[in-house]
Write a protein that holds these residues in place. Structure first.
Motif, mmCIF file in Angstrom:
data_model
loop_
_atom_site.group_PDB
_atom_site.id
_atom_site.type_symbol
_atom_site.label_atom_id
_atom_site.label_comp_id
_atom_site.label_asym_id
_atom_site.label_seq_id
_atom_site.Cartn_x
_atom_site.Cartn_y
_atom_site.Cartn_z
ATOM 1 N N THR A 112 0.840 -1.195 0.000
ATOM 2 C CA THR A 112 0.000 0.000 0.000
ATOM 3 C C THR A 112 0.880 1.251 0.000
ATOM 4 O OG1 THR A 112 -0.027 0.137 2.410
ATOM 5 C CG2 THR A 112 -1.729 -1.236 1.379
ATOM 6 N N PHE A 113 0.233 2.400 -0.078
ATOM 7 C CA PHE A 113 0.972 3.656 0.029
ATOM 8 C C PHE A 113 1.636 3.785 1.409
ATOM 9 C CE2 PHE A 113 -1.499 5.219 -3.684
ATOM 10 C CZ PHE A 113 -0.450 5.755 -4.409
ATOM 11 N N ASP A 114 1.042 3.138 2.430
ATOM 12 C CA ASP A 114 1.672 3.144 3.757
ATOM 13 C C ASP A 114 3.020 2.417 3.712
ATOM 14 O OD1 ASP A 114 -0.317 4.581 5.110
ATOM 15 O OD2 ASP A 114 -1.511 2.771 5.429
ATOM 16 N N ASP A 115 3.079 1.312 2.966
ATOM 17 C CA ASP A 115 4.349 0.594 2.809
ATOM 18 C C ASP A 115 5.360 1.453 2.056
ATOM 19 O OD1 ASP A 115 3.433 -1.865 4.003
ATOM 20 O OD2 ASP A 115 2.284 -2.219 2.185
ATOM 21 N N VAL A 154 -6.617 10.562 -1.892
ATOM 22 C CA VAL A 154 -6.959 11.341 -3.079
ATOM 23 C C VAL A 154 -6.691 10.525 -4.337
ATOM 24 C CG1 VAL A 154 -6.448 13.442 -4.400
ATOM 25 C CG2 VAL A 154 -6.459 13.502 -1.891
ATOM 26 N N VAL A 155 -5.588 9.745 -4.306
ATOM 27 C CA VAL A 155 -5.244 8.838 -5.399
ATOM 28 C C VAL A 155 -5.569 7.413 -4.957
ATOM 29 C CG1 VAL A 155 -3.357 7.861 -6.756
ATOM 30 C CG2 VAL A 155 -3.446 10.324 -6.345
ATOM 31 N N GLU A 156 -6.238 6.675 -5.813
ATOM 32 C CA GLU A 156 -6.638 5.305 -5.488
ATOM 33 C C GLU A 156 -5.419 4.405 -5.333
ATOM 34 O OE1 GLU A 156 -9.816 1.969 -7.179
ATOM 35 O OE2 GLU A 156 -9.032 3.530 -8.496
ATOM 36 N N ASP A 157 -5.450 3.553 -4.313
ATOM 37 C CA ASP A 157 -4.365 2.596 -4.106
ATOM 38 C C ASP A 157 -4.477 1.464 -5.120
ATOM 39 O OD1 ASP A 157 -2.158 1.291 -2.897
ATOM 40 O OD2 ASP A 157 -2.793 1.967 -0.921
ATOM 41 N N THR A 158 -3.459 0.658 -5.201
ATOM 42 C CA THR A 158 -3.470 -0.487 -6.116
ATOM 43 C C THR A 158 -4.555 -1.481 -5.692
ATOM 44 O OG1 THR A 158 -1.656 -1.351 -4.762
ATOM 45 C CG2 THR A 158 -1.063 -0.327 -6.851
ATOM 46 N N PRO A 159 -5.150 -2.228 -6.656
ATOM 47 C CA PRO A 159 -6.250 -3.149 -6.325
ATOM 48 C C PRO A 159 -5.782 -4.309 -5.456
ATOM 49 C CG PRO A 159 -5.582 -3.410 -8.629
ATOM 50 C CD PRO A 159 -4.878 -2.198 -8.111
ATOM 51 N N ASN A 160 -6.552 -4.630 -4.431
ATOM 52 C CA ASN A 160 -6.202 -5.743 -3.542
ATOM 53 C C ASN A 160 -7.103 -6.952 -3.802
ATOM 54 O OD1 ASN A 160 -8.677 -5.276 -2.203
ATOM 55 N ND2 ASN A 160 -7.710 -3.894 -0.736
ATOM 56 N N HIS A 161 -7.013 -7.953 -2.925
ATOM 57 C CA HIS A 161 -7.702 -9.225 -3.166
ATOM 58 C C HIS A 161 -9.224 -9.103 -3.147
ATOM 59 C CE1 HIS A 161 -7.662 -8.950 1.250
ATOM 60 N NE2 HIS A 161 -8.694 -9.760 1.223
ATOM 61 N N GLU A 162 -9.752 -8.004 -2.640
ATOM 62 C CA GLU A 162 -11.204 -7.833 -2.604
ATOM 63 C C GLU A 162 -11.768 -7.309 -3.919
ATOM 64 O OE1 GLU A 162 -11.980 -5.282 0.669
ATOM 65 O OE2 GLU A 162 -11.510 -6.793 2.196
ATOM 66 N N ASP A 163 -10.905 -6.888 -4.832
ATOM 67 C CA ASP A 163 -11.370 -6.318 -6.096
ATOM 68 C C ASP A 163 -11.949 -7.426 -6.986
ATOM 69 O OD1 ASP A 163 -11.442 -5.067 -8.764
ATOM 70 O OD2 ASP A 163 -10.300 -3.472 -7.803
#
Length: 439
Positions: free
Chosen positions: A220-223, A250-259
């Motif tokens: 994630t952006f946190d990482d 504001v900017v969408e994070d990369t898609p995770n396993h729930e997508d």
């Protein structure tokens, strides 16, 4: 340096590389029977698709594409393969593009834009094959809004200099590029996709290999922020702005396993470092060695890992432990190098030089660390041979080995000795193999 040990080491590493030949890995993993295609144990009815496309990227993309072209025949509608300069080869249906590695270049951006445009024409009744191999992350780059290629190159270079792991580098790459971290799966949706993956990452995490373009992203952006803080990195204004927007949502994070896009994605691992080491072990046994495979997940600083192999060599020489002689100790993985000087080399050559310092005076031993892709760092060598007299040979040539190591100039050291392993580009990439022989 004993000629018989050099010959044996060359045969063992050759078997390790041929054991993960990308063409063979695809042929063993995929078969077609009439209109039915089998990937592992999963069955696909090819007659149910309007079009079948192929997108390949990585150092093994050409060989993997050739194998799938042969399997699919006239069922394949179109395709594109992106590979490293000098790793090219002829294909029938698939267009081949070249780009820079390990530092991304403008051709990688052009390739990513071509693939992005290509995927826009796919629909819900199409099937897209993604053939993914090591190097794919650098070879295909599509900077996100306001990010430039130079931003990505500069930050990647910084990360490599401080010795960041491939997982850390890719976590940042995935958030700077629109095609990584599930980005290609998002572009291909609602088409169905099959990803055939040749792993070049320790532990084979699918979201790290080539920056996981077709799988859910666990970073994630946190990482991103945590890695920047850990290595005290200075970011360009554009990258800092993207990171701040990502942290604030504001900017969408990369898609995770729930997508839901990943419900139409299937992934299959066709080869990895473990397979390479198994094939290396078979050849070592045939040559009469007692063989032990330590691990396929070796990581750490190359100089320090070398000391471990030197201590094993010393124990074998003194007590015939952990194996009775003749012994072959095998391991695989991917180490890092902390760049301190301005010399030329790679992680395998640096490991060999550090080993040589630690193993001085030991008789009838040989250590060969080698990159399975044939390129150790930005050099034309796959690795280097080292034994108990490597330092003495350098001393006879008036070469200061410790100065060479301090300047990260292992390539020049082994070039002067004539002890580099030159294979040329192998067309595959499953990290490195480490071979220790004791007579």
């Amino acid at each position: 340096m004993p000629d018989d040990l050099i010959s044996d080491a060359k045969e063992i590493v050759s078997n390790a590389i041929s054991g993960v030949d990308p063409y063979n890995c695809i042929q063993k993993s995929v078969r077609k029977d009439g209109n039915f295609l089998y990937v592992g144990e999963k069955q696909f009815d090819l007659s149910s698709y309007e079009n079948i496309y192929l997108i390949a990227f990585g150092k093994a993309s050409v060989a993997m594409s050739r194998a799938l072209e042969e399997i699919l025949g006239d069922k394949l509608s179109d395709g594109c393969a992106v590979t490293k300069y000098a790793f090219v080869g002829p294909l029938k249906t698939v267009k081949v593009m070249e780009a820079g590695h390990p530092i991304p270049d403008e051709n990688g951006v052009i390739a990513a834009k071509h693939i992005s445009t290509f995927l826009r024409k796919t629909g819900p009744k199409d099937l897209v094959f993604f053939l993914i191999s090591g190097g794919g992350s650098a070879l295909m780059t599509l900077p996100r809004k306001n990010i430039s290629l130079s931003d990505i190159v500069h930050l990647t270079d910084k990360l490599m200099q401080v010795g960041a792991t491939i997982e850390e580098i890719n976590a940042i790459r995935k958030h700077l590029s629109a095609v990584k971290g599930g980005g290609l799966a998002k572009m291909a949706y609602p088409s169905e996709s099959i990803s055939l993956i040749l792993s070049d990452v320790v532990g084979d995490p699918l979201d790290v290999i080539a920056s996981g373009p077709t799988v859910p992203d666990s970073s994630t952006f946190d990482d991103f922020q945590e890695i920047v803080t850990r290595y005290n990195l200075n970011l360009s204004s554009a990258v800092q702005g993207l990171l701040e927007d990502g942290l604030e949502g504001v900017v969408e994070d990369t898609p995770n396993h729930e997508d839901p896009i990943f419900q139409r994605c299937y992934h299959y691992l066709v080869g990895n470092n473990s397979l390479s080491l198994q094939e290396a072990g078979k050849r070592a046994n045939e040559l009469g060695y007692n063989t032990l495979l330590l691990t396929s997940s070796l990581t750490g600083e190359a100089r320090e890992i070398a000391k471990v192999f030197a201590s094993i060599a010393r124990e074998e020489r003194k007590n015939s432990e952990p194996l009775p002689l003749p012994a072959c100790i095998l391991a695989g993985g991917e180490t890092t190098v902390l760049i301190r000087g301005k010399g030329q080399g790679g992680r395998c050559q640096e490991m060999a030089l550090s080993f040589a310092i630690e193993a001085q005076g030991l008789e009838d031993i040989l250590f060969l660390p080698a990159g399975t892709d044939g390129n150790d760092g930005p050099t034309d060598a796959a690795g280097a041979f080292a034994d108990g007299y490597t330092i003495e040979k350098g001393r006879d040539l008036h070469i200061d080995v410790r100065e060479m190591l301090q300047q990260n100039n292992s390539y020049e050291y082994f070039r002067e000795l004539g002890d580099l392993l030159i294979t040329g580009p192998t067309g595959t990439n499953v990290m490195d193999v480490y071979i220790l022989l004791v007579k």
